[in-house]
Enzyme design. Sequence first.
Site, PDB file in Angstrom:
ATOM      1  N   GLU A 243       0.882  -1.175   0.000  1.00 58.64           N
ATOM      2  CA  GLU A 243       0.000   0.000   0.000  1.00 58.64           C
ATOM      3  C   GLU A 243       0.912   1.215   0.000  1.00 58.64           C
ATOM      4  O   GLU A 243       1.556   1.511   1.001  1.00 58.64           O
ATOM      5  CB  GLU A 243      -0.902  -0.005   1.243  1.00 58.64           C
ATOM      6  CG  GLU A 243      -1.891  -1.152   1.306  1.00 58.64           C
ATOM      7  CD  GLU A 243      -2.991  -1.073   0.252  1.00 58.64           C
ATOM      8  OE1 GLU A 243      -3.039  -0.080  -0.507  1.00 58.64           O
ATOM      9  OE2 GLU A 243      -3.775  -2.023   0.174  1.00 58.64           O
ATOM     10  N   CYS A 277      -2.370   8.970   3.008  1.00 58.58           N
ATOM     11  CA  CYS A 277      -2.080   8.475   1.659  1.00 58.58           C
ATOM     12  C   CYS A 277      -3.184   8.886   0.691  1.00 58.58           C
ATOM     13  O   CYS A 277      -2.922   9.216  -0.454  1.00 58.58           O
ATOM     14  CB  CYS A 277      -1.912   6.961   1.684  1.00 58.58           C
ATOM     15  SG  CYS A 277      -3.281   6.103   2.445  1.00 58.58           S
TER      16      CYS A 277
HETATM   17  P1  NAD Z   1       8.486   4.939   4.303  1.00 59.11           P
HETATM   18  O1  NAD Z   1       8.396   4.186   3.047  1.00 59.11           O
HETATM   19  O2  NAD Z   1       9.634   5.861   4.513  1.00 59.11           O
HETATM   20  O3  NAD Z   1       8.503   3.962   5.566  1.00 59.11           O
HETATM   21  C1  NAD Z   1       7.503   2.998   5.766  1.00 59.11           C
HETATM   22  C2  NAD Z   1       8.061   1.865   6.613  1.00 59.11           C
HETATM   23  O4  NAD Z   1       9.076   1.196   5.858  1.00 59.11           O
HETATM   24  C3  NAD Z   1       8.724   2.298   7.916  1.00 59.11           C
HETATM   25  O5  NAD Z   1       8.390   1.360   8.915  1.00 59.11           O
HETATM   26  C4  NAD Z   1      10.211   2.213   7.582  1.00 59.11           C
HETATM   27  O6  NAD Z   1      11.031   1.989   8.709  1.00 59.11           O
HETATM   28  C5  NAD Z   1      10.246   1.024   6.643  1.00 59.11           C
HETATM   29  N1  NAD Z   1      11.406   0.966   5.745  1.00 59.11           N
HETATM   30  C6  NAD Z   1      12.229   1.958   5.345  1.00 59.11           C
HETATM   31  N2  NAD Z   1      13.153   1.499   4.474  1.00 59.11           N
HETATM   32  C7  NAD Z   1      12.886   0.181   4.299  1.00 59.11           C
HETATM   33  C8  NAD Z   1      13.467  -0.846   3.499  1.00 59.11           C
HETATM   34  N3  NAD Z   1      14.502  -0.614   2.686  1.00 59.11           N
HETATM   35  N4  NAD Z   1      12.908  -2.067   3.543  1.00 59.11           N
HETATM   36  C9  NAD Z   1      11.827  -2.321   4.315  1.00 59.11           C
HETATM   37  N5  NAD Z   1      11.253  -1.396   5.111  1.00 59.11           N
HETATM   38  C10 NAD Z   1      11.769  -0.152   5.101  1.00 59.11           C
HETATM   39  O7  NAD Z   1       7.078   5.694   4.422  1.00 59.11           O
HETATM   40  P2  NAD Z   1       6.637   6.737   5.528  1.00 59.11           P
HETATM   41  O8  NAD Z   1       7.390   8.003   5.254  1.00 59.11           O
HETATM   42  O9  NAD Z   1       6.685   6.105   6.875  1.00 59.11           O
HETATM   43  O10 NAD Z   1       5.090   6.938   5.171  1.00 59.11           O
HETATM   44  C11 NAD Z   1       4.653   7.856   4.235  1.00 59.11           C
HETATM   45  C12 NAD Z   1       4.314   7.198   2.923  1.00 59.11           C
HETATM   46  O11 NAD Z   1       3.423   6.112   3.143  1.00 59.11           O
HETATM   47  C13 NAD Z   1       3.594   8.117   1.964  1.00 59.11           C
HETATM   48  O12 NAD Z   1       4.109   7.964   0.662  1.00 59.11           O
HETATM   49  C14 NAD Z   1       2.150   7.639   1.995  1.00 59.11           C
HETATM   50  O13 NAD Z   1       1.405   7.957   0.864  1.00 59.11           O
HETATM   51  C15 NAD Z   1       2.331   6.183   2.212  1.00 59.11           C
HETATM   52  N6  NAD Z   1       1.145   5.585   2.820  1.00 59.11           N
HETATM   53  C16 NAD Z   1       0.366   4.754   2.045  1.00 59.11           C
HETATM   54  C17 NAD Z   1      -0.788   4.214   2.556  1.00 59.11           C
HETATM   55  C18 NAD Z   1      -1.651   3.335   1.724  1.00 59.11           C
HETATM   56  O14 NAD Z   1      -2.489   2.628   2.288  1.00 59.11           O
HETATM   57  N7  NAD Z   1      -1.509   3.303   0.429  1.00 59.11           N
HETATM   58  C19 NAD Z   1      -1.151   4.500   3.865  1.00 59.11           C
HETATM   59  C20 NAD Z   1      -0.348   5.328   4.628  1.00 59.11           C
HETATM   60  C21 NAD Z   1       0.817   5.861   4.093  1.00 59.11           C
END
Ligand code: NAD
Length: 472
Positions: A243, A277
């Site tokens: 997501e 999101c």
């Molecule tokens: P992010 O991608 O920076 O981090 C998300 C998670 O991934 C965190 O727990 C982080 O520690 C982990 N992570 C970071 N690098 C990783 C790697 N290489 N491998 C595996 N895990 C890793 O996102 P964010 O800044 O926490 O959240 C914001 C983003 O999330 C926005 O783009 C938003 O649109 C999206 N979002 C999407 C939904 C949806 O349902 N589509 C919902 C909420 C947020």
Amino acid sequence: MQPAAFALSIDGRLVRTPETADVINPATEEVICAVPLASKAHLDEAVHAAQVAFKSWRERPLADRQRLVSALGDALEQHHERFVELLITEQGKARAGAEWEIGGAIHWCREIARQSLEDEVVEQDGDEQIISRHTPIGVIGAITPWNFPVLLAIWKVAPALVAGNTMVLKPSPFTPLCTLLLGELANQILPPGVLNVLSGGNELGQWITEHPGIGKISFTGSTETGKRVMQSASVNLKRLTLELGGNDPAIVLADVDAKAIAKDLFWAAFSNSAQFCVACKRLYVHEAVYDDVARELVAYAHTVRMGNGMQPGVDLGPLQNRMQYEKVKDLLQDCQINQQRFLIGGEASAAKGYFIPVTIIDNPPDDARCVTEEAFGPVLPLLRFSDVEEVIARANGTDFGLAASVWSNDLEEAQRIARRLEAGTVWINHAHQFSPHIAFGGHKTSGLGIENSLHGLAEYTNIQTVLQKAGH
Ligand code: NAD
């Protein structure tokens, strides 16, 4: 460094770690407490515990698993106020938003606990029968972001466990506290190893995605990280639900009553300080009502109070972390350099905390950064259009495809537009309606797979086909 006030949950036990990291309150920039940093050895231990627990968890009657997932909702309810305050403190959101999120998590536990996937008899011919059934995958690695840390974790925990899997759950390093508390409560409800919760840095996320003992990754976060997850998850062909990000358009047609819809449009864009999101991130308004909508939106925005969510009367909080704050400030600077006109806002506050005021930009060009990028902060471009065909093309002119909305009194016309929008969810005359029973997922680079509904439940299973013939 302060001692960690929270602990990892591994195999039903609380585990403290020598390494810790500070968690910051985004409204005050003060340290709330330290949290444990899980090592690779902790992850191995958690995956092993989850593998062992899987053997008996999958065999438990479905009704038992449903009852225990529902009991997780009861535990959240019993500790409602503690979760709400912790969520406000670590995430920054206002009280109403925190109550909505915790209430949602409780509701999801109870509703997902009523779902089940039946065997399907595909063919019955004499003494021959073909049956399709759903079998659990094994250990699920769940990784969540910082905007809705509790609700988005429950969107994964509840269906994964009901379907018979066990889990290792990793919250964002920015908002680990509520998730660690959830793990602590789950230790008293679930058999050891069924739900393990590990806090750690981004590298822990990568170790989870690479771990050969994990069968599926359910990830919510940015598209950029989602692509990396997909790459590392290929080591053992993990199943994936991703997501990801969005740049959601809203299309407002010429026949709307601007005053009547201004409040809903405002919240479609700015709920959770636009760290959503599915926030409306591009607001296309027909030229016939553009000035009216702009005026009413700005008038409504003046009634909304931003501040520390712990204070009464606050509607919107700060951005969740410094990184995001700097990113959105940079976007505002780009608007200023390019002489875009702010209808409201435009300057980050000088006060403590990561506050960016509600900002609405008057008809910037389609290639402006505030239009093409996912701001993930309260910066909304208001875009004028005159032709419906043209606006559909502009709305679809992005690699994202998460959600969209159409606003009109002509339902047929709105439906016609909705059908042509490249988005996983389209709302007509409202926004942000979710339910445990409604499929949610992104098109294009906004994701892969579905959460919620029976489609979402099915993503925590493999399909097994049994072709049987009566014995001789
Ligand atoms: P992010 O991608 O920076 O981090 C998300 C998670 O991934 C965190 O727990 C982080 O520690 C982990 N992570 C970071 N690098 C990783 C790697 N290489 N491998 C595996 N895990 C890793 O996102 P964010 O800044 O926490 O959240 C914001 C983003 O999330 C926005 O783009 C938003 O649109 C999206 N979002 C999407 C939904 C949806 O349902 N589509 C919902 C909420 C947020």
